[in-house]
Design an enzyme around this catalytic site. Structure first.
Site, PDB file in Angstrom:
ATOM      1  N   ASP A  79     -37.134  39.427 152.369  1.00  0.00           N
ATOM      2  CA  ASP A  79     -36.659  38.286 151.571  1.00  0.00           C
ATOM      3  C   ASP A  79     -37.773  37.250 151.405  1.00  0.00           C
ATOM      4  OD1 ASP A  79     -34.091  39.453 151.538  1.00  0.00           O
ATOM      5  OD2 ASP A  79     -33.697  38.636 153.534  1.00  0.00           O
TER       6      ASP A  79
ATOM      7  N   ARG B 141     -40.387  38.722 149.024  1.00  0.00           N
ATOM      8  CA  ARG B 141     -39.916  38.622 147.630  1.00  0.00           C
ATOM      9  C   ARG B 141     -40.031  37.188 147.132  1.00  0.00           C
ATOM     10  NH1 ARG B 141     -34.911  42.459 148.851  1.00  0.00           N
ATOM     11  NH2 ARG B 141     -35.797  44.416 148.106  1.00  0.00           N
TER      12      ARG B 141
ATOM     13  N   HIS C 157     -29.101  38.442 155.532  1.00  0.00           N
ATOM     14  CA  HIS C 157     -29.804  39.373 154.651  1.00  0.00           C
ATOM     15  C   HIS C 157     -28.819  40.153 153.785  1.00  0.00           C
ATOM     16  CE1 HIS C 157     -32.739  42.098 153.032  1.00  0.00           C
ATOM     17  NE2 HIS C 157     -32.021  43.128 153.451  1.00  0.00           N
TER      18      HIS C 157
HETATM   19  N1  NAI Z   1     -33.644  44.890 156.349  1.00  0.00           N
HETATM   20  C1  NAI Z   1     -34.046  45.101 155.112  1.00  0.00           C
HETATM   21  O1  NAI Z   1     -34.617  44.207 154.470  1.00  0.00           O
HETATM   22  C2  NAI Z   1     -33.851  46.431 154.465  1.00  0.00           C
HETATM   23  C3  NAI Z   1     -33.039  47.373 155.032  1.00  0.00           C
HETATM   24  N2  NAI Z   1     -32.870  48.604 154.462  1.00  0.00           N
HETATM   25  C4  NAI Z   1     -31.978  49.561 155.149  1.00  0.00           C
HETATM   26  O2  NAI Z   1     -32.753  50.482 155.904  1.00  0.00           O
HETATM   27  C5  NAI Z   1     -31.981  51.676 156.116  1.00  0.00           C
HETATM   28  C6  NAI Z   1     -32.812  52.910 155.840  1.00  0.00           C
HETATM   29  O3  NAI Z   1     -33.171  52.990 154.484  1.00  0.00           O
HETATM   30  P1  NAI Z   1     -34.029  54.228 153.915  1.00  0.00           P
HETATM   31  O4  NAI Z   1     -35.179  54.502 154.796  1.00  0.00           O
HETATM   32  O5  NAI Z   1     -34.240  53.974 152.487  1.00  0.00           O
HETATM   33  O6  NAI Z   1     -32.961  55.417 154.077  1.00  0.00           O
HETATM   34  P2  NAI Z   1     -33.261  57.009 154.169  1.00  0.00           P
HETATM   35  O7  NAI Z   1     -31.955  57.696 154.002  1.00  0.00           O
HETATM   36  O8  NAI Z   1     -34.379  57.357 153.291  1.00  0.00           O
HETATM   37  O9  NAI Z   1     -33.760  57.175 155.674  1.00  0.00           O
HETATM   38  C7  NAI Z   1     -32.941  56.961 156.767  1.00  0.00           C
HETATM   39  C8  NAI Z   1     -33.383  57.880 157.884  1.00  0.00           C
HETATM   40  O10 NAI Z   1     -32.521  57.622 159.004  1.00  0.00           O
HETATM   41  C9  NAI Z   1     -32.306  58.874 159.615  1.00  0.00           C
HETATM   42  N3  NAI Z   1     -31.124  58.821 160.477  1.00  0.00           N
HETATM   43  C10 NAI Z   1     -29.828  58.910 160.157  1.00  0.00           C
HETATM   44  N4  NAI Z   1     -29.081  58.868 161.279  1.00  0.00           N
HETATM   45  C11 NAI Z   1     -29.926  58.743 162.318  1.00  0.00           C
HETATM   46  C12 NAI Z   1     -29.768  58.649 163.708  1.00  0.00           C
HETATM   47  N5  NAI Z   1     -28.559  58.687 164.273  1.00  0.00           N
HETATM   48  N6  NAI Z   1     -30.867  58.517 164.461  1.00  0.00           N
HETATM   49  C13 NAI Z   1     -32.101  58.474 163.896  1.00  0.00           C
HETATM   50  N7  NAI Z   1     -32.314  58.572 162.587  1.00  0.00           N
HETATM   51  C14 NAI Z   1     -31.230  58.709 161.810  1.00  0.00           C
HETATM   52  C15 NAI Z   1     -32.151  59.863 158.469  1.00  0.00           C
HETATM   53  O11 NAI Z   1     -32.326  61.201 158.902  1.00  0.00           O
HETATM   54  C16 NAI Z   1     -33.250  59.384 157.544  1.00  0.00           C
HETATM   55  O12 NAI Z   1     -34.474  60.048 157.794  1.00  0.00           O
HETATM   56  C17 NAI Z   1     -30.755  51.539 155.214  1.00  0.00           C
HETATM   57  O13 NAI Z   1     -29.654  51.129 155.977  1.00  0.00           O
HETATM   58  C18 NAI Z   1     -31.169  50.437 154.242  1.00  0.00           C
HETATM   59  O14 NAI Z   1     -30.060  49.759 153.699  1.00  0.00           O
HETATM   60  C19 NAI Z   1     -33.524  48.936 153.313  1.00  0.00           C
HETATM   61  C20 NAI Z   1     -34.376  48.040 152.712  1.00  0.00           C
HETATM   62  C21 NAI Z   1     -34.561  46.702 153.197  1.00  0.00           C
HETATM   63  O1  OAA Z   2     -30.840  46.259 148.800  1.00  0.00           O
HETATM   64  C1  OAA Z   2     -30.703  47.056 149.750  1.00  0.00           C
HETATM   65  O2  OAA Z   2     -29.667  47.693 150.004  1.00  0.00           O
HETATM   66  C2  OAA Z   2     -31.852  47.215 150.695  1.00  0.00           C
HETATM   67  C3  OAA Z   2     -32.247  45.897 151.176  1.00  0.00           C
HETATM   68  O3  OAA Z   2     -31.718  45.377 152.131  1.00  0.00           O
HETATM   69  C4  OAA Z   2     -33.221  45.148 150.380  1.00  0.00           C
HETATM   70  O4  OAA Z   2     -33.915  45.723 149.535  1.00  0.00           O
HETATM   71  O5  OAA Z   2     -33.305  43.930 150.600  1.00  0.00           O
END
Ligand code: NAI
Ligand code: OAA
Length: 330
Positions: A150, A153, A178
């Site tokens: 955030d 951005r 967030h």
């Molecule tokens: N805090 C923030 O600003 C942001 C948070 N996110 C969040 O981050 C998370 C991950 O996003 P992506 O990497 O795009 O998803 P993705 O689906 O590409 O990767 C998630 C990974 O977690 C693994 N996974 C699932 N269950 C698991 C477990 N029990 N133990 C270990 N690994 C496990 C999956 O196998 C996969 O490799 C989502 O919840 C998303 O909303 C995304 C962007 C920004």
């Molecule tokens: O938008 C989403 O779901 C992933 C996220 O938290 C972000 O990009 O800030």
């Protein structure tokens, strides 16, 4: 010597984040854990010519080992959004994933710093705190919800309308939580005075609050922000590692306000009220949260109103997380 575990290392965020942590010269050990595909990711990254040792941990039977002897856990495990979903819609699946991972950290590295990326951050951080409380090892100074994206951005979106501003050094405090309107950028307190019109403030605020949706829409079903998030996660982790080693660094992050009761007071009066968790600018130090940093001026009336809206939504998000681990007794 800094040992880092990345849990969810084979995912969209996990892979570039693992690479960026491999490039971090402070890191000596990098444990990559996932339930799929992680041996390939670890083998690949392990060839990068830095001194850290990369190890792969595949599947639940390897989780305990992955989080033994670590200083820092970074958690991007869990499902991302698809168009039409809110971050709260991810709770059903991600709540249980985060709970399980925190239990393993609590058991095997109870003093590790924990950075949670998995959404909905407003609820997954309270879940983690509750698990740690139940084990009697909760230290609010060592648990962080990563809201750096955030802040990133905010700097970048300001630059889109003010080309004279340096996006890399401009800092806009972002408080609250967030997701959507819980994200409150305090544009009036940017490190460089921006002299924005009311319309510019309104449009920028909305864009920062819903920046995640821009990426979800553009990816059209293939997930949410991964590369910018890996950058933001690596920046937060690097700041924390440098702070552990003695540098003084400020990063906004979603923490328990109990981490610094005195410093929290200003934010409570601004509208955080009795909330247990709130994103605030935090000075990081060797023990994690060194102090909550006061704001460098008065917020505008619009920002105060936005904080009130955020606080109401956050109260629900936080209790949803707490009650997932500790259901209320009738
Ligand atoms: N805090 C923030 O600003 C942001 C948070 N996110 C969040 O981050 C998370 C991950 O996003 P992506 O990497 O795009 O998803 P993705 O689906 O590409 O990767 C998630 C990974 O977690 C693994 N996974 C699932 N269950 C698991 C477990 N029990 N133990 C270990 N690994 C496990 C999956 O196998 C996969 O490799 C989502 O919840 C998303 O909303 C995304 C962007 C920004
Ligand atoms: O938008 C989403 O779901 C992933 C996220 O938290 C972000 O990009 O800030």
């Amino acid at each position: 010597m800094v040992s880092v575990a990345i849990l969810g290392a084979a995912g969209g965020i996990g892979q570039p984040l693992s690479l960026l942590m491999k490039l971090n010269a402070h890191v000596t050990k990098l444990n990559l854990y996932d339930i799929v595909n992680v041996p390939g990711v670890a083998a690949d990254i392990s060839h990068v010519a830095t001194n850290s040792e990369v190890k792969s941990f595949l599947g639940a039977s390897k989780l305990a080992e992955a989080v033994t002897g670590i200083d820092l856990a970074i958690i991007p495990a869990g499902v991302p959004r698809k168009p039409g979903m809110t971050r709260d819609d991810l709770f059903k699946i991600n709540a249980g994933i985060v709970k399980g991972l925190i239990e393993a950290i609590a058991e095997n590295s109870p003093r590790a710093f924990i950075c949670i990326i998995s959404n909905p951050v407003n609820s997954t951080v309270p879940i983690a705190a509750e698990v740690l409380k139940k084990r009697g090892i909760y230290d609010p100074k060592r648990l962080f919800g990563v809201t750096t994206l955030d802040v990133v951005r905010a700097s970048r979106f300001v630059r889109d309308i003010r080309p004279d501003v340096d996006a890399a050094t401009l800092r806009v405090p972002v408080v609250g939580g967030h997701s959507g309107n819980t994200i409150v950028p305090l544009l009036s307190l940017a490190s460089t005075p921006l002299d924005l019109s009311e319309t510019e403030v309104a449009e920028l605020t909305k864009r920062i609050q819903f920046g995640g949706d821009e990426v979800v829409k553009a990816k059209d079903g293939a997930g949410s922000a991964t590369l910018s998030m890996a950058y933001a996660g690596a920046r937060f982790a690097d700041s924390l590692i440098r702070a552990i080693k003695g540098e003084t660094i400020v990063e906004p992050t979603f923490i328990a306000l109990a981490a610094d009761t005195e410093g929290a007071e200003q934010y409570r009066q601004l509208g955080a009220g009795a909330l247990e968790f709130f994103a605030v600018p935090v000075e990081l130090g060797p023990q994690g949260v060194a102090r909550i940093v006061p704001l460098n001026g008065d917020v505008s009336s619009g920002e105060r109103e936005a904080i009130a809206v955020a606080a109401e939504a956050l109260a629900t998000n936080i209790s949803t997380g707490v009650e997932f681990v500790s259901p209320p007794t009738q």
